[in-house]
Design a protein around this motif. Structure first.
Motif, PDB file in Angstrom:
ATOM      1  N   PHE A  30       0.819  -1.217   0.000  1.00 49.53           N
ATOM      2  CA  PHE A  30       0.000   0.000   0.000  1.00 49.53           C
ATOM      3  C   PHE A  30       0.855   1.269   0.000  1.00 49.53           C
ATOM      4  O   PHE A  30       0.435   2.320   0.485  1.00 49.53           O
ATOM      5  N   VAL A  33      -0.794   4.179  -1.736  1.00 51.46           N
ATOM      6  CA  VAL A  33      -1.926   4.687  -0.961  1.00 51.46           C
ATOM      7  C   VAL A  33      -1.431   5.606   0.147  1.00 51.46           C
ATOM      8  O   VAL A  33      -1.941   6.716   0.336  1.00 51.46           O
ATOM      9  N   PHE A  34      -0.421   5.157   0.875  1.00 47.05           N
ATOM     10  CA  PHE A  34       0.132   5.980   1.951  1.00 47.05           C
ATOM     11  C   PHE A  34       0.809   7.232   1.400  1.00 47.05           C
ATOM     12  O   PHE A  34       0.745   8.307   2.013  1.00 47.05           O
ATOM     13  N   GLY A  37      -1.772   9.714   0.712  1.00 47.22           N
ATOM     14  CA  GLY A  37      -2.368  10.201   1.950  1.00 47.22           C
ATOM     15  C   GLY A  37      -1.555  11.282   2.622  1.00 47.22           C
ATOM     16  O   GLY A  37      -2.104  12.243   3.164  1.00 47.22           O
ATOM     17  N   ILE A 155      -8.647   0.265   4.725  1.00 47.01           N
ATOM     18  CA  ILE A 155      -8.350   1.441   3.904  1.00 47.01           C
ATOM     19  C   ILE A 155      -9.496   1.735   2.949  1.00 47.01           C
ATOM     20  O   ILE A 155      -9.895   2.892   2.751  1.00 47.01           O
ATOM     21  N   TRP A 160      -6.882   5.871   4.521  1.00 49.46           N
ATOM     22  CA  TRP A 160      -5.520   5.372   4.689  1.00 49.46           C
ATOM     23  C   TRP A 160      -5.024   5.426   6.136  1.00 49.46           C
ATOM     24  O   TRP A 160      -4.116   4.673   6.514  1.00 49.46           O
ATOM     25  N   GLU A 161      -5.607   6.269   6.984  1.00 50.48           N
ATOM     26  CA  GLU A 161      -5.163   6.372   8.369  1.00 50.48           C
ATOM     27  C   GLU A 161      -5.727   5.265   9.265  1.00 50.48           C
ATOM     28  O   GLU A 161      -5.220   5.031  10.366  1.00 50.48           O
TER      29      GLU A 161
END
Length: 386
Positions: A30, A33-34, A37, A155, A160-161
């Motif tokens: 991911f 994704v991070f 974010g 997610i 994402w958090e």
């Protein structure tokens, strides 16, 4: 004497390690994704991932606390550091916090794991220790098979958090669980002893310990020379980026699980050293398989299974052996072993792409074979304390 709640403690340790390993293994799948974010580019994210491994260099110095103040103190220190790390991203969702979170998670993991391995070594005789330690190693494969997919689920539904929030809650529960379930068992120490590096000097003066650290470094290096590049190889060889790499990830997870299970079944009966030797021999011989069965995706996946299975057998069997080389510095040595393994990971990740660019996948396979052959040569020097 082993506490009555020992089996429950092992179950709790397994669940805690699965959560921590999920934090470590979720970053790769991911990463994009991070990155989106926290508003970072891929280069910066790669730097954060690489920097997290440097935290293990500090681990051995703090892990000496578990040899002086007790295993419980070492476990709690590791869990507090890990929990603070993942919690930082919740209150400060920025690149700097993400970098610090990975650093603290890696450091906390190494401290907790070294203390747990030392605790198991205290409670279980060497002849029976391999089973329990291999059970705890299931958490590595479990994170990839169950934890990482759960992170994807979180997610997709909560942003994402959300994994960091979940890991923070699990960290707090883990601290409470260890505090309540693990007894305060004093460790033997010399009068007037302080945190002065005495155990590091002992490690440096023990050839068996140094050869064991070299073995861990070599085995991890050989594995990561392949791990860093197998996705690129499969993409270029088969043109099936998503399907092939996704299947490979699943195959690797089950290969790791099979390796850990095999060690649990055979290592105490067959012997730690002999199990390591068999794992290394299979891993070395498997290096020639891609040239015979690598012409298809199925063939490549068969080879990956054998390669990662034999690697996991080798590494997991080495853990109980390392716990008995220096019983009086058990937690410190296991933390240094983790640091040496992390250095091997960094070395493999550095060499993998460069070998591939210079000589194609053949260069990576030959390099993996050579470092494991060197590991096999020095293995007889890795002996338990008499």
């Amino acid at each position: 004497m082993r506490p009555r709640s020992f089996n429950l403690q092992i179950t709790i340790f397994l669940l805690i390690r699965t959560a921590i390993n999920t934090c470590i293994r979720m970053v790769g799948p991911f990463l994009l994704v991070f990155a989106r974010g926290i508003g970072a580019d891929m280069t910066s994210m790669a730097t954060a991932v690489s920097a997290s491994m440097a935290a293990s260099a500090v681990g051995p110095f703090l892990a000496e606390i578990a040899d002086r103040k007790g295993r419980k103190a070492g476990m709690l220190l590791g869990l507090v550091i890990f929990t603070l790390g993942v919690g930082l991203v919740i209150v400060w969702p920025a690149y700097a916090a993400f970098l610090l979170a990975l650093l603290l998670a890696s450091l906390g993991n190494n401290l907790f794991l070294a203390a747990v391995q030392a605790y198991v070594g205290d409670q279980i005789p060497y002849e029976k220790r391999g089973v329990t330690l291999s059970i705890l190693e299931i958490s590595w494969a479990g994170a990839f098979i169950a934890g990482v997919p759960l992170v994807g689920f979180l997610i997709a539904r909560a942003g994402w958090e959300s994994p960091f929030i979940s890991l923070f809650i699990l960290g707090v529960l883990s601290i409470i669980g260890v505090f309540l379930l693990v007894p305060d068992v004093p460790v033997e120490k010399n009068a007037g002893e302080s945190l002065n590096g005495l155990r590091f000097k002992l490690i440096l003066n023990t050839p068996a310990a140094l050869f064991g650290l070299a073995l861990g470094f070599l085995v991890i290096t050989g594995n990561n020379v392949i791990s860093m590049i197998f996705g690129v190889w499969m993409e270029e060889a088969y043109g099936l980026k998503i399907a092939a790499i996704g299947a490979a990830a699943t195959v690797i997870g089950f290969a790791e699980l099979a390796g850990e299970g095999t060690v649990g079944l055979v290592v105490d009966r067959f012997g730690k050293g002999r199990t390591i030797a068999v794992g290394l021999i299979i891993n070395i011989l498997s290096a020639i398989l891609p040239f015979f069965i690598g012409g298809s995706v199925a063939g490549a996946l068969v080879w990956l299974f054998i390669f990662y299975f034999s690697f996991e057998v080798t590494l997991v069997a080495a853990i109980p052996l390392m716990t008995e080389i220096l019983p009086q510095a058990r937690a410190t040595l296991m933390a240094v072993f983790l640091a040496a393994s992390s250095l091997g990971m960094a070395t493999g990740e550095f060499l993998g792409p460069r070998l591939y660019t210079a000589g194609g996948f053949t260069a990576n396979v030959v390099a993996a074979m050579l470092v494991n052959l060197l590991g096999l040569i020095i293995l007889p020097k890795v002996r338990r304390s008499k």
